[in-house]
Design a protein around this motif. Sequence first.
Motif, PDB file in Angstrom:
ATOM      1  N   THR A 116       0.834  -1.198   0.000  1.00  0.00           N
ATOM      2  CA  THR A 116       0.000   0.000   0.000  1.00  0.00           C
ATOM      3  C   THR A 116       0.868   1.247   0.000  1.00  0.00           C
ATOM      4  N   GLU A 117       1.950   1.192   0.740  1.00  0.00           N
ATOM      5  CA  GLU A 117       2.831   2.350   0.860  1.00  0.00           C
ATOM      6  C   GLU A 117       3.454   2.732  -0.482  1.00  0.00           C
ATOM      7  N   VAL A 118       3.767   1.737  -1.302  1.00  0.00           N
ATOM      8  CA  VAL A 118       4.364   2.027  -2.618  1.00  0.00           C
ATOM      9  C   VAL A 118       3.304   2.065  -3.732  1.00  0.00           C
ATOM     10  N   ARG A 119       2.029   1.991  -3.325  1.00  0.00           N
ATOM     11  CA  ARG A 119       0.896   2.117  -4.250  1.00  0.00           C
ATOM     12  C   ARG A 119       0.880   1.017  -5.315  1.00  0.00           C
ATOM     13  N   LEU A 120       1.064  -0.221  -4.838  1.00  0.00           N
ATOM     14  CA  LEU A 120       1.005  -1.369  -5.744  1.00  0.00           C
ATOM     15  C   LEU A 120      -0.049  -2.392  -5.335  1.00  0.00           C
ATOM     16  N   GLU A 121      -0.873  -2.047  -4.343  1.00  0.00           N
ATOM     17  CA  GLU A 121      -1.848  -3.032  -3.877  1.00  0.00           C
ATOM     18  C   GLU A 121      -2.807  -3.442  -4.989  1.00  0.00           C
ATOM     19  N   HIS A 122      -3.076  -2.550  -5.936  1.00  0.00           N
ATOM     20  CA  HIS A 122      -3.997  -2.871  -7.026  1.00  0.00           C
ATOM     21  C   HIS A 122      -3.338  -3.739  -8.103  1.00  0.00           C
ATOM     22  N   ARG A 138       9.407  -0.121  -7.393  1.00  0.00           N
ATOM     23  CA  ARG A 138       8.555   0.088  -6.224  1.00  0.00           C
ATOM     24  C   ARG A 138       8.306  -1.218  -5.473  1.00  0.00           C
ATOM     25  N   LEU A 139       8.209  -2.339  -6.215  1.00  0.00           N
ATOM     26  CA  LEU A 139       8.076  -3.635  -5.552  1.00  0.00           C
ATOM     27  C   LEU A 139       9.353  -3.972  -4.788  1.00  0.00           C
ATOM     28  N   ASP A 140      10.504  -3.692  -5.375  1.00  0.00           N
ATOM     29  CA  ASP A 140      11.765  -3.902  -4.659  1.00  0.00           C
ATOM     30  C   ASP A 140      11.763  -3.135  -3.337  1.00  0.00           C
ATOM     31  N   LEU A 141      11.265  -1.908  -3.388  1.00  0.00           N
ATOM     32  CA  LEU A 141      11.218  -1.098  -2.174  1.00  0.00           C
ATOM     33  C   LEU A 141      10.233  -1.679  -1.170  1.00  0.00           C
ATOM     34  N   ALA A 142       9.090  -2.163  -1.642  1.00  0.00           N
ATOM     35  CA  ALA A 142       8.120  -2.781  -0.733  1.00  0.00           C
ATOM     36  C   ALA A 142       8.733  -3.967  -0.005  1.00  0.00           C
ATOM     37  N   VAL A 143       9.497  -4.787  -0.731  1.00  0.00           N
ATOM     38  CA  VAL A 143      10.183  -5.924  -0.102  1.00  0.00           C
ATOM     39  C   VAL A 143      11.171  -5.422   0.946  1.00  0.00           C
ATOM     40  N   ALA A 144      11.902  -4.359   0.625  1.00  0.00           N
ATOM     41  CA  ALA A 144      12.886  -3.816   1.569  1.00  0.00           C
ATOM     42  C   ALA A 144      12.243  -3.285   2.836  1.00  0.00           C
ATOM     43  N   LEU A 145      10.984  -2.882   2.748  1.00  0.00           N
ATOM     44  CA  LEU A 145      10.294  -2.293   3.900  1.00  0.00           C
ATOM     45  C   LEU A 145       9.673  -3.332   4.821  1.00  0.00           C
ATOM     46  N   ILE A 146       9.657  -4.589   4.397  1.00  0.00           N
ATOM     47  CA  ILE A 146       9.088  -5.637   5.250  1.00  0.00           C
ATOM     48  C   ILE A 146       9.861  -5.695   6.568  1.00  0.00           C
ATOM     49  N   GLY A 147       9.134  -5.668   7.657  1.00  0.00           N
ATOM     50  CA  GLY A 147       9.780  -5.778   8.956  1.00  0.00           C
ATOM     51  C   GLY A 147      10.213  -4.466   9.563  1.00  0.00           C
ATOM     52  N   GLU A 148       9.855  -3.337   8.947  1.00  0.00           N
ATOM     53  CA  GLU A 148      10.187  -2.026   9.495  1.00  0.00           C
ATOM     54  C   GLU A 148      11.684  -1.912   9.814  1.00  0.00           C
ATOM     55  N   PRO A 149      12.558  -1.969   8.814  1.00  0.00           N
ATOM     56  CA  PRO A 149      14.005  -1.952   9.074  1.00  0.00           C
ATOM     57  C   PRO A 149      14.480  -0.636   9.693  1.00  0.00           C
ATOM     58  N   SER A 150      15.532  -0.732  10.481  1.00  0.00           N
ATOM     59  CA  SER A 150      16.148   0.457  11.070  1.00  0.00           C
ATOM     60  C   SER A 150      17.040   1.180  10.074  1.00  0.00           C
ATOM     61  N   SER A 165       6.931   8.287 -10.231  1.00  0.00           N
ATOM     62  CA  SER A 165       7.509   7.244  -9.379  1.00  0.00           C
ATOM     63  C   SER A 165       8.685   7.785  -8.577  1.00  0.00           C
ATOM     64  N   ARG A 166       9.473   8.672  -9.185  1.00  0.00           N
ATOM     65  CA  ARG A 166      10.603   9.266  -8.477  1.00  0.00           C
ATOM     66  C   ARG A 166      10.123  10.113  -7.304  1.00  0.00           C
ATOM     67  N   ALA A 167       9.081  10.894  -7.532  1.00  0.00           N
ATOM     68  CA  ALA A 167       8.530  11.716  -6.460  1.00  0.00           C
ATOM     69  C   ALA A 167       7.975  10.847  -5.336  1.00  0.00           C
ATOM     70  N   LEU A 168       7.302   9.742  -5.709  1.00  0.00           N
ATOM     71  CA  LEU A 168       6.767   8.824  -4.705  1.00  0.00           C
ATOM     72  C   LEU A 168       7.891   8.209  -3.891  1.00  0.00           C
ATOM     73  N   MET A 169       8.981   7.815  -4.546  1.00  0.00           N
ATOM     74  CA  MET A 169      10.119   7.218  -3.853  1.00  0.00           C
ATOM     75  C   MET A 169      10.663   8.171  -2.788  1.00  0.00           C
ATOM     76  N   TRP A 170      10.901   9.425  -3.174  1.00  0.00           N
ATOM     77  CA  TRP A 170      11.452  10.384  -2.224  1.00  0.00           C
ATOM     78  C   TRP A 170      10.455  10.703  -1.104  1.00  0.00           C
ATOM     79  N   GLU A 171       9.182  10.789  -1.437  1.00  0.00           N
ATOM     80  CA  GLU A 171       8.159  11.030  -0.420  1.00  0.00           C
ATOM     81  C   GLU A 171       8.171   9.928   0.625  1.00  0.00           C
ATOM     82  N   LEU A 172       8.264   8.686   0.163  1.00  0.00           N
ATOM     83  CA  LEU A 172       8.277   7.543   1.070  1.00  0.00           C
ATOM     84  C   LEU A 172       9.531   7.546   1.945  1.00  0.00           C
ATOM     85  N   LEU A 173      10.692   7.854   1.339  1.00  0.00           N
ATOM     86  CA  LEU A 173      11.935   7.879   2.114  1.00  0.00           C
ATOM     87  C   LEU A 173      11.904   8.981   3.166  1.00  0.00           C
TER      88      LEU A 173
END
Length: 205
Positions: A116-122, A138-150, A165-173
């Motif tokens: 949902t965070e990377v807007r790929l749920e659909h 964005r899927l690669d990033l979703a995988v990286a976010l699993i487990g709430e990494p430090s 997509s670039r704007a979304l990436m920076w917004e999420l980071l």
Amino acid sequence: MTTTVTCRGVGFSYGAYEALHDVDLDVGRGEIVALAGANGAGKTTLLEVLLGLRRPTSGTVRVLGREPYRERRRLVHAMGAVFQESGCAPDLTVAETMRMWHRLLRRPVGDAGPLTEVRLEHRAHLRVRQLSGGERRRLDLAVALIGEPSLLVLDEPTTGLDPESRALMWELLRRRRCEGTAVLLSTHLHEEAVLHADRVEEIVR
């Protein structure tokens, strides 16, 4: 500021070729640091050292107080990584990919938050090979976010992305930074890094 990553005098050589020379680096909790430098400067090598994939030839490295190469198993659940090449199997669906990584990382499978965070749920029903290049990143990033990494480590994460997509990436980071995650990324897009990162570190070999 609590330090998540500390490098002192780090060097790495591939035989006679010196890829890294005497690198000092600190990344604090809740900070976005961009590694900039020409192709071949050693940015990817440094990220691989921090992830425990390579042992430094010289110097010291600490991630969350641990030595990555020797203690990688202890750190793997605390770090998320996005590499230049996608590690997602093309014949799995997006949902299957997320379930697989949740199990590998021993996280609850029902958590759909990263998608949902990377807007790929659909797009969860599609096979990875059916995704666009930006959606795969964005899927690669979703995988990286699993487990709430430090710590998030990203190698050229916005290369080849469309502006949206670039704007979304920076917004999420930036959102993850506000939650206390340390973010370290490499880029050759210096102006973009200056605009969005808290600090830009030049890697010069």
